[in-house]
Write an enzyme that holds these catalytic residues in place. Structure first.
Site, short mmCIF file in Angstrom:
data_model
loop_
_atom_site.label_atom_id
_atom_site.label_comp_id
_atom_site.label_asym_id
_atom_site.label_seq_id
_atom_site.Cartn_x
_atom_site.Cartn_y
_atom_site.Cartn_z
N CYS A 190 0.80 -1.23 0.00
CA CYS A 190 0.00 0.00 0.00
C CYS A 190 0.83 1.27 0.00
O CYS A 190 0.28 2.36 -0.13
CB CYS A 190 -0.95 0.00 1.19
SG CYS A 190 -2.09 -1.39 1.18
N HIS A 330 -2.86 8.51 5.91
CA HIS A 330 -3.17 7.22 5.31
C HIS A 330 -4.66 6.94 5.52
O HIS A 330 -5.35 6.55 4.61
CB HIS A 330 -2.30 6.13 5.92
CG HIS A 330 -2.50 4.78 5.28
ND1 HIS A 330 -2.14 4.53 3.98
CD2 HIS A 330 -3.03 3.63 5.77
CE1 HIS A 330 -2.43 3.26 3.68
NE2 HIS A 330 -2.98 2.71 4.74
N GLU A 341 -1.34 6.16 13.28
CA GLU A 341 -0.77 7.35 12.67
C GLU A 341 -1.09 8.61 13.46
O GLU A 341 -0.33 9.58 13.41
CB GLU A 341 -1.18 7.49 11.21
CG GLU A 341 -2.62 7.66 10.90
CD GLU A 341 -2.82 7.84 9.39
OE1 GLU A 341 -1.97 8.47 8.74
OE2 GLU A 341 -3.84 7.34 8.87
N LYS A 362 -9.36 8.71 1.36
CA LYS A 362 -9.87 7.35 1.20
C LYS A 362 -11.35 7.29 1.57
O LYS A 362 -12.06 6.37 1.15
CB LYS A 362 -9.07 6.37 2.05
CG LYS A 362 -7.65 6.12 1.57
CD LYS A 362 -6.96 5.06 2.40
CE LYS A 362 -5.52 4.84 1.94
NZ LYS A 362 -4.63 5.96 2.25
N HIS A 367 -9.63 2.65 -0.83
CA HIS A 367 -8.21 2.32 -0.71
C HIS A 367 -7.80 1.48 -1.92
O HIS A 367 -8.09 0.29 -2.00
CB HIS A 367 -7.97 1.53 0.58
CG HIS A 367 -6.53 1.35 0.93
ND1 HIS A 367 -5.51 1.55 0.03
CD2 HIS A 367 -5.93 0.96 2.09
CE1 HIS A 367 -4.34 1.31 0.62
NE2 HIS A 367 -4.58 0.95 1.86
N PHE A 426 0.77 -3.26 4.48
CA PHE A 426 0.98 -4.60 5.03
C PHE A 426 2.44 -4.98 4.90
O PHE A 426 3.09 -4.69 3.88
CB PHE A 426 0.12 -5.62 4.28
CG PHE A 426 -1.35 -5.56 4.61
CD1 PHE A 426 -1.83 -4.76 5.64
CD2 PHE A 426 -2.26 -6.31 3.90
CE1 PHE A 426 -3.18 -4.71 5.95
CE2 PHE A 426 -3.61 -6.29 4.19
CZ PHE A 426 -4.08 -5.48 5.22
#
Length: 443
Positions: A190, A330, A341, A362, A367, A426
């Site tokens: 990602c 993110h 975050e 997002k 995403h 990930f």
């Protein structure tokens, strides 16, 4: 099959003499976008600033057997987007996105045919899951709908090898740009989009290229992808209200929404861009990445690895944390990531974190895995350009643990000179990218 004629003719010319690498700055001079809810930069930015969500019930396939049945899909017609029948047949959906967005970015940059020697033009593309759409479609055919364990290769299309090798998308991008310089596929999950832009910027800084066509693409909305995310309960089960399913930093959030799309940015040496009279959206001033070496999907609550990436990116940009005007988070809409975050911003920006607007797009475009970093970088450049910060849609009940200035529901007008964009992937990947107005005060 012979590739199409490149957008930039490969006319031989004397390469530019590279500037001393330590003095080179990286300008963004062109943008191109294929996104849910908006094909093209203008439509994309209008959707984001309107706070409009593009998430809906999946239409690409019958999603009724799956736990999560919502996604942010692109209303993309390849023929209407200018692709030929041969290109449509040859390219996976993700490659089509990349080429269409690259054509828009190159046109937007105003590059003339003889501006750069082909050997001084590079490409860098971020992608996480390759040509998923085509590979799944062809597997269904050669396995007779999954009924045959031993597949019959004679039923496969001639383009199957292209779909199997993700670098084929980089080749398509190089042909589109007439690029004979460095070419790279960056696949770090990602964070792929941000990492591809970081790699591209470094090619210019070190003198390996004078122009790089860089970005990210992804078309992952398919049964296999849905099954994978269902298995780890990463996607939201909020199927009865698709438009409001993705709600980063909201107390009621319960998973991400898959998306698709592409964004391409044209990057150049800033001084040369100015000499040719190019419009400069922003400068890529800093980049850094880290890995937590901890867990495939788990994140430590203190946000240390993301904070370290932020610290290094700001140091490279020679920007004090107090100068950050906006953070593009993110913001995946999972419990763990949003808290992680939030802690990272506090750790890196200190007290200034509480005064810095933050949002997650997002919430509107989903995403798109490897593509999202490119789409977010384009949005950050536009935020600097227009002095408008996109909102976090669906943020109606703020999580007390996410207690920063997360812009809710409506866009905010604000002059913005420095933007921090972060990504988390990930495998523990953490990336930070700093965009800045080149002529900002204090430079």
């Amino acid at each position: 099959m012979t590739p199409t004629t490149p957008t930039i003719p490969t006319t031989p010319m004397t390469p530019m003499t590279p500037t001393t690498p330590t003095t080179r700055r990286v300008a963004i001079t062109g943008l191109g976008v294929v996104a849910p809810g908006g094909i093209g930069v203008k439509a994309y930015w209008e959707m984001l600033t309107a706070g409009r969500s593009a998430t809906r019930t999946i239409t690409h396939f019958d999603a009724s057997p799956f736990r999560s049945r919502v996604a942010a899909e692109c209303d993309f017609d390849p023929e209407a987007a200018g692709l030929s029948p041969q290109e449509i047949r040859r390219m996976d959906r993700a490659a089509q996105f990349a080429v269409v967005s690259a054509r828009e970015a190159l046109a937007d940059s105003g590059i003339e045919a003889d501006t750069y020697a082909p050997a001084r033009i590079g490409v860098a593309l971020g992608n996480a899951v390759g040509c998923t759409t085509s590979l799944e479609r062809e597997y269904v055919v050669v396995s007779d709908g999954g009924r045959k364990w031993t597949v019959d290769h004679e039923y496969a299309v001639p383009e199957l090898y292209r779909h199997f090798v993700p670098s084929s998308m980089v080749a398509e991008l190089a042909w589109t740009a007439g690029a004979e310089g460095p070419a790279a596929m960056v696949s770090t999950g990602c964070t792929s989009g941000l990492d591809a832009l970081g790699h591209a910027a470094e090619l210019i800084r070190e003198g390996s290229a004078d122009l790089v066509v860089a970005g990210a693409t992804e078309a992952p909305i398919s049964p296999i992808t849905s099954a994978c995310f269902d298995a780890i309960h990463a996607t939201t089960p909020r199927n009865d209200d698709p438009e409001h399913a993705c709600r980063p930093f909201d107390r009621t959030r319960n998973g991400l929404v898959l998306g698709e799309g592409a964004a391409t940015l044209v990057l150049e040496d800033l001084e040369h861009a100015r000499r040719r009279g190019a419009h400069v959206y922003a400068e890529i001033a800093g980049f850094a990445s880290r890995c937590n070496a901890h867990h495939m999907t788990g994140l430590k609550p203190d946000g240390r690895e993301m904070a370290e990436a932020i610290d290094v990116a700001l140091a490279q940009a020679r920007i004090d944390p107090s100068e950050v005007d906006y953070v593009n988070a993110h913001g995946s809409s999972t419990k763990m990531n949003d808290r992680h975050e939030t802690a990272a911003f506090k750790r890196s920006l200190g007290h200034h974190a509480y005064r810095t607007p933050v949002s997650s797009i997002k919430s509107m475009i989903g995403h798109s895995l490897g593509a999202i970093g490119g789409l977010e970088a384009a949005a950050c450049a536009l935020a600097i350009e227009h002095g408008v910060l996109p909102p976090t849609a669906n943020l109606t009940e703020p999580d007390p643990e996410c207690d920063l200035d997360y812009i809710p529901l409506h866009a905010r007008e604000q002059r913005t000179d420095v933007v921090l964009s972060v990504g988390s992937g990930f495998g523990g990947f953490q990336t930070a990218l700093v965009l800045a107005r080149p002529e900002r005060s204090g430079r």
